[in-house]
Enzyme design. Sequence first.
Site, PDB file in Angstrom:
ATOM      1  N   HIS A  51     -41.201  26.676  11.761  1.00 19.89           N
ATOM      2  CA  HIS A  51     -41.851  27.884  11.258  1.00 19.89           C
ATOM      3  C   HIS A  51     -42.230  27.858   9.774  1.00 19.89           C
ATOM      4  O   HIS A  51     -42.642  28.871   9.245  1.00 19.89           O
ATOM      5  CB  HIS A  51     -41.113  29.168  11.674  1.00 19.89           C
ATOM      6  CG  HIS A  51     -39.651  29.185  11.430  1.00 19.89           C
ATOM      7  ND1 HIS A  51     -38.739  29.550  12.381  1.00 19.89           N
ATOM      8  CD2 HIS A  51     -38.955  28.907  10.340  1.00 19.89           C
ATOM      9  CE1 HIS A  51     -37.531  29.485  11.874  1.00 19.89           C
ATOM     10  NE2 HIS A  51     -37.638  29.109  10.636  1.00 19.89           N
ATOM     11  N   HIS A  60     -41.775  34.843  13.575  1.00 19.79           N
ATOM     12  CA  HIS A  60     -40.749  33.786  13.606  1.00 19.79           C
ATOM     13  C   HIS A  60     -39.325  34.316  13.605  1.00 19.79           C
ATOM     14  O   HIS A  60     -38.382  33.565  13.747  1.00 19.79           O
ATOM     15  CB  HIS A  60     -40.939  32.822  12.453  1.00 19.79           C
ATOM     16  CG  HIS A  60     -40.222  33.221  11.172  1.00 19.79           C
ATOM     17  ND1 HIS A  60     -40.437  34.427  10.558  1.00 19.79           N
ATOM     18  CD2 HIS A  60     -39.309  32.574  10.426  1.00 19.79           C
ATOM     19  CE1 HIS A  60     -39.672  34.487   9.475  1.00 19.79           C
ATOM     20  NE2 HIS A  60     -38.978  33.389   9.365  1.00 19.79           N
TER      21      HIS A  60
END
Lengths: 136, 485
Positions: free
Chosen positions: B333, B408
């Site tokens: 991420h 995320h």
Amino acid sequence: MRKYRLTEHTADIGLVAYGSNLSETFANAAYGMFAIITNPRKIRERESRRVQISALDTEILLAEWLNRLIYYFDARMLLFKRFEISELSDTHLTSVCHGEKFDAARHEIKMGIKAATYHNLAIDRAKNRVRVLFDI
Amino acid sequence: MPKWTGTLEQIDEYRWRIPQSYKPGMRVPELIFADKAMLAHIREDQALEQVANVATLPGIVNYSMAMPDIHWGYGFPIGGVAAMRITDGVVSPGGVGFDINCGVRILRTNLVYDEIKARMKELMDGLFNSVPSGVGSAGKIRLRGKEIDDVLVKGSRWAVNMGYGRREDLAATEENGELPGADPDRVSGRAKERGTPQLGTLGSGNHFLEVAVVDEIYEPETAAVMGIDRPNQVVLFIHCGSRGLGHQVADDYIRYMMTAMTKYGINVPDRQLAGGPIKSTEGQAYLAAMRGAANFAWANRQCITHWVRETFCKVLELSDRDAGLELIYDVTHNIAKIEEHVVNGKKETLCVHRKGATRAFPAGHPALPPQYAGIGQPVLIPGDMGRFSYVLVGSEQAMKETFGSTCHGAGRMQSRTAAKKHQSGREVLNALQARGITVRTGSLGGLAEEASEAYKDVNAVVGVAHGAGISRRVARTRPVGVVKG
């Protein structure tokens, strides 16, 4: 005189450092940074490192100064508490930093710091004050 | 911290827009995924100003985007997505951040919670002891000489070749855990020095190992493809990144980009956004170093996976086969990727920056392994350590709208100092234990900073991602054991 104060940020943490001249302020910023990591009173002066930084300008010099000290902690496990800055120009810094190797028995790590960032980084020459935000 | 006081245009229930005219220098508008209640929090700090700053970067296309977990970062906001044309765009090391390829993976098991409940203490002790965590923790892996270069090039494959994990783990990892184009010569000696002893360590901050149980399944057929097939099934999350190596690469290249900006006449409103043309020597050097750091992070998670499996089987006295600890998927991420996307009806090659955002490719995308071709890419959204985490899948809508990206995590909403003032580490520990969560940590202070209350409600964040269609909810898990770095 107060060396530094911590500043709030949603995800991270920052500090404002003070001094009677910019060298002292840079040293106090480094002290404040190690105070975020651990209790600096518990750091003994057993080892010294000469740290020299060159940068394009003073803002980058400040970030790089702090990031170099983070590198010494992360790679060499060195905690510093006293910073003698013998030369500070717009683009150069020469210092000797005093501290010791991290010892899990004596040093509590309060917080890890990934890096000093450039976000909202500020140097106030008139007031010998700097502001920096760390990535935690 | 000052509140953000600009004006937002509402597009629909989950989408908001800030026009290009908001700030001089913006090349595209902002697109924010959030609901009304979340916006109130988002406005509390300067995250939306940061989205506007990103909109000024050369070569940015469509929108500077904020995923629903957006919060104030340093430079890019956390939860930021920005795609730049490779022909005239920039790559920004600050747009990836210091923890390059911080990411998360999830492993399934054949067990349900009742089968491990009585052994949770031993299991968590075992995990805490087998995976080095915390600031200054040194790994158990001894890399010799130039071996670190091999890790930087091969990533997860290096780890599997060394016996850390299984061959099939590779296909279940974004980019097979090995981003091509890494160049160890672009990674500084200092970065390698920091990384070498830290391979196979969790780190600190928000990094964790979590034993969780399946709480709810929204799409049983999709979940079954991932091996998630019953309530209370035990799963494990591993969340960590590239450690000091990535931090040093980011620091080295942000500084390098300051010089590049003067050379190429690039101006940015915040120096942390410093970037160089993607095609320039500087841009290519950063991408080659960043890929090395990303591969280091994948090798890191892969080594940890091996110890997690070993510990799990040992403590519960199970064979590998009976435990069934298969890697479902691993996502990054914090990354910049060269990807093909359709922009205004035309296929373009873009450099997609995901800063606290997850790739969310749809079913049928060529980047997906065969097992997920029919369902889309698994997307893993860890929440805070006391509440829930989610498994989602990528969607066509994400491909159309967000360059195949989604949120995320839960996203912080309270500062670390405020969290600590609110509750002590001991109080947080007791509260978690009262909820039936076994916690192991080397730092009570760190635990206090990561208290549930410091985070947004992940249910709401995922609700927006699902509601907007930029990924689909598949299953929800809740923690029963946590190791905090």
